[in-house]
Motif scaffolding. Sequence first.
Motif, PDB file in Angstrom:
ATOM      1  N   ALA A 107       0.815  -1.344   0.037  1.00 40.14           N
ATOM      2  CA  ALA A 107       0.080   0.059   0.061  1.00 40.14           C
ATOM      3  C   ALA A 107       0.788   1.426  -0.138  1.00 40.14           C
ATOM      4  N   ASN A 108       1.962   1.374   0.839  1.00 35.62           N
ATOM      5  CA  ASN A 108       2.798   2.478   0.922  1.00 35.62           C
ATOM      6  C   ASN A 108       3.389   2.652  -0.507  1.00 35.62           C
ATOM      7  N   GLY A 109       3.887   1.759  -1.388  1.00 34.57           N
ATOM      8  CA  GLY A 109       4.547   1.885  -2.551  1.00 34.57           C
ATOM      9  C   GLY A 109       3.387   2.310  -3.591  1.00 34.57           C
ATOM     10  N   CYS A 110       2.171   1.791  -3.549  1.00 33.37           N
ATOM     11  CA  CYS A 110       1.217   2.214  -4.433  1.00 33.37           C
ATOM     12  C   CYS A 110       0.644   3.784  -4.070  1.00 33.37           C
ATOM     13  N   VAL A 111       0.900   4.219  -2.825  1.00 32.12           N
ATOM     14  CA  VAL A 111       0.605   5.690  -2.526  1.00 32.12           C
ATOM     15  C   VAL A 111       1.526   6.315  -3.087  1.00 32.12           C
ATOM     16  N   MET A 112       2.888   5.809  -3.011  1.00 36.84           N
ATOM     17  CA  MET A 112       3.920   6.775  -3.677  1.00 36.84           C
ATOM     18  C   MET A 112       3.989   6.898  -5.272  1.00 36.84           C
ATOM     19  N   LEU A 113       3.264   5.609  -5.832  1.00 39.08           N
ATOM     20  CA  LEU A 113       3.134   5.902  -7.149  1.00 39.08           C
ATOM     21  C   LEU A 113       2.180   6.563  -7.791  1.00 39.08           C
ATOM     22  N   GLN A 114       1.176   7.248  -6.865  1.00 41.49           N
ATOM     23  CA  GLN A 114       0.195   8.159  -7.485  1.00 41.49           C
ATOM     24  C   GLN A 114       0.826   9.220  -7.650  1.00 41.49           C
ATOM     25  N   PRO A 115       1.722  10.266  -7.248  1.00 40.84           N
ATOM     26  CA  PRO A 115       2.110  11.282  -7.979  1.00 40.84           C
ATOM     27  C   PRO A 115       2.950  10.975  -9.406  1.00 40.84           C
ATOM     28  N   ILE A 116       3.382   9.934  -9.545  1.00 47.85           N
ATOM     29  CA  ILE A 116       3.984   9.222 -10.904  1.00 47.85           C
ATOM     30  C   ILE A 116       3.077   9.301 -11.825  1.00 47.85           C
ATOM     31  N   ILE A 117       1.847   8.693 -11.558  1.00 42.14           N
ATOM     32  CA  ILE A 117       0.910   8.460 -12.470  1.00 42.14           C
ATOM     33  C   ILE A 117       0.195   9.883 -12.943  1.00 42.14           C
ATOM     34  N   ILE A 118      -0.065  10.703 -11.871  1.00 47.97           N
ATOM     35  CA  ILE A 118      -0.709  12.018 -11.982  1.00 47.97           C
ATOM     36  C   ILE A 118       0.366  12.836 -13.182  1.00 47.97           C
ATOM     37  N   LEU A 119       1.465  12.563 -13.006  1.00 44.63           N
ATOM     38  CA  LEU A 119       2.624  13.455 -13.800  1.00 44.63           C
ATOM     39  C   LEU A 119       2.425  12.632 -15.219  1.00 44.63           C
ATOM     40  N   PHE A 120       2.438  11.480 -15.615  1.00 43.85           N
ATOM     41  CA  PHE A 120       2.003  10.834 -16.647  1.00 43.85           C
ATOM     42  C   PHE A 120       0.861  11.233 -17.413  1.00 43.85           C
ATOM     43  N   LEU A 121      -0.075  11.381 -16.605  1.00 40.51           N
ATOM     44  CA  LEU A 121      -1.724  11.716 -17.198  1.00 40.51           C
ATOM     45  C   LEU A 121      -1.521  13.213 -17.928  1.00 40.51           C
ATOM     46  N   THR A 122      -0.705  14.026 -17.325  1.00 43.99           N
ATOM     47  CA  THR A 122      -0.344  15.404 -17.877  1.00 43.99           C
ATOM     48  C   THR A 122       0.399  15.368 -19.362  1.00 43.99           C
ATOM     49  N   LEU A 123       1.047  14.040 -19.761  1.00 45.75           N
ATOM     50  CA  LEU A 123       1.766  14.217 -20.865  1.00 45.75           C
ATOM     51  C   LEU A 123       0.959  13.848 -21.911  1.00 45.75           C
ATOM     52  N   PRO A 124       0.988  14.012 -23.070  1.00 47.07           N
ATOM     53  CA  PRO A 124       0.243  13.786 -24.478  1.00 47.07           C
ATOM     54  C   PRO A 124       0.276  12.524 -24.844  1.00 47.07           C
ATOM     55  N   PHE A 125      -0.280  11.424 -24.231  1.00 48.34           N
ATOM     56  CA  PHE A 125      -0.433  10.218 -24.858  1.00 48.34           C
ATOM     57  C   PHE A 125      -1.837  10.088 -25.468  1.00 48.34           C
ATOM     58  N   GLY A 126      -2.012   8.666 -26.130  1.00 43.05           N
ATOM     59  CA  GLY A 126      -3.298   8.628 -26.724  1.00 43.05           C
ATOM     60  C   GLY A 126      -4.342   8.049 -25.922  1.00 43.05           C
ATOM     61  N   TYR A 127      -5.379   7.993 -26.500  1.00 48.21           N
ATOM     62  CA  TYR A 127      -6.854   7.790 -25.492  1.00 48.21           C
ATOM     63  C   TYR A 127      -6.651   6.787 -24.795  1.00 48.21           C
ATOM     64  N   SER A 128      -6.178   5.452 -25.338  1.00 42.67           N
ATOM     65  CA  SER A 128      -6.396   3.974 -24.849  1.00 42.67           C
ATOM     66  C   SER A 128      -4.988   4.233 -23.717  1.00 42.67           C
ATOM     67  N   GLN A 129      -3.837   4.846 -23.951  1.00 40.07           N
ATOM     68  CA  GLN A 129      -2.851   5.139 -23.004  1.00 40.07           C
ATOM     69  C   GLN A 129      -3.318   5.837 -21.572  1.00 40.07           C
ATOM     70  N   GLN A 130      -4.040   6.872 -21.728  1.00 42.95           N
ATOM     71  CA  GLN A 130      -4.744   7.833 -20.911  1.00 42.95           C
ATOM     72  C   GLN A 130      -5.714   7.013 -19.999  1.00 42.95           C
ATOM     73  N   LEU A 131      -6.555   6.135 -20.681  1.00 40.39           N
ATOM     74  CA  LEU A 131      -7.368   5.465 -20.091  1.00 40.39           C
ATOM     75  C   LEU A 131      -6.852   4.405 -19.229  1.00 40.39           C
ATOM     76  N   PHE A 132      -5.718   3.634 -19.622  1.00 39.62           N
ATOM     77  CA  PHE A 132      -5.347   2.796 -18.612  1.00 39.62           C
ATOM     78  C   PHE A 132      -4.417   3.452 -17.383  1.00 39.62           C
ATOM     79  N   LEU A 133      -3.886   4.698 -17.797  1.00 34.69           N
ATOM     80  CA  LEU A 133      -3.545   5.395 -16.505  1.00 34.69           C
ATOM     81  C   LEU A 133      -4.101   5.748 -15.608  1.00 34.69           C
ATOM     82  N   ALA A 134      -5.701   6.236 -16.161  1.00 35.64           N
ATOM     83  CA  ALA A 134      -6.598   6.535 -15.071  1.00 35.64           C
ATOM     84  C   ALA A 134      -7.124   5.503 -14.356  1.00 35.64           C
TER      85      ALA A 134
END
Length: 92
Positions: A23-50
Amino acid sequence: MQINDHKSNWWLADIGDYLKVIANGCVMLQPIIILFLTLPFGYSQQLFLALLYNLVKFTSPAFSNMVIFTMLLHLFGNFSVAMPHLIFGTVS
């Protein structure tokens, strides 16, 4: 079943300790996922990250519950014996 004998095997961890690490590792993963969500990925990649973010964001309550689980395990030992006393008081 209690697998943790703190007197002779102090280095063993119970299931709550392992879940806290995950759980601690996943909580630390949250800001990294948010950072990747701001990058210009395709729809399916953003859906996966969301979807991944939505799964990961629920690990914070799991961490809190595992802290309580480990604390109760250390206080009362075996939950199968301790739980009726916690819920119903003294059991005759």
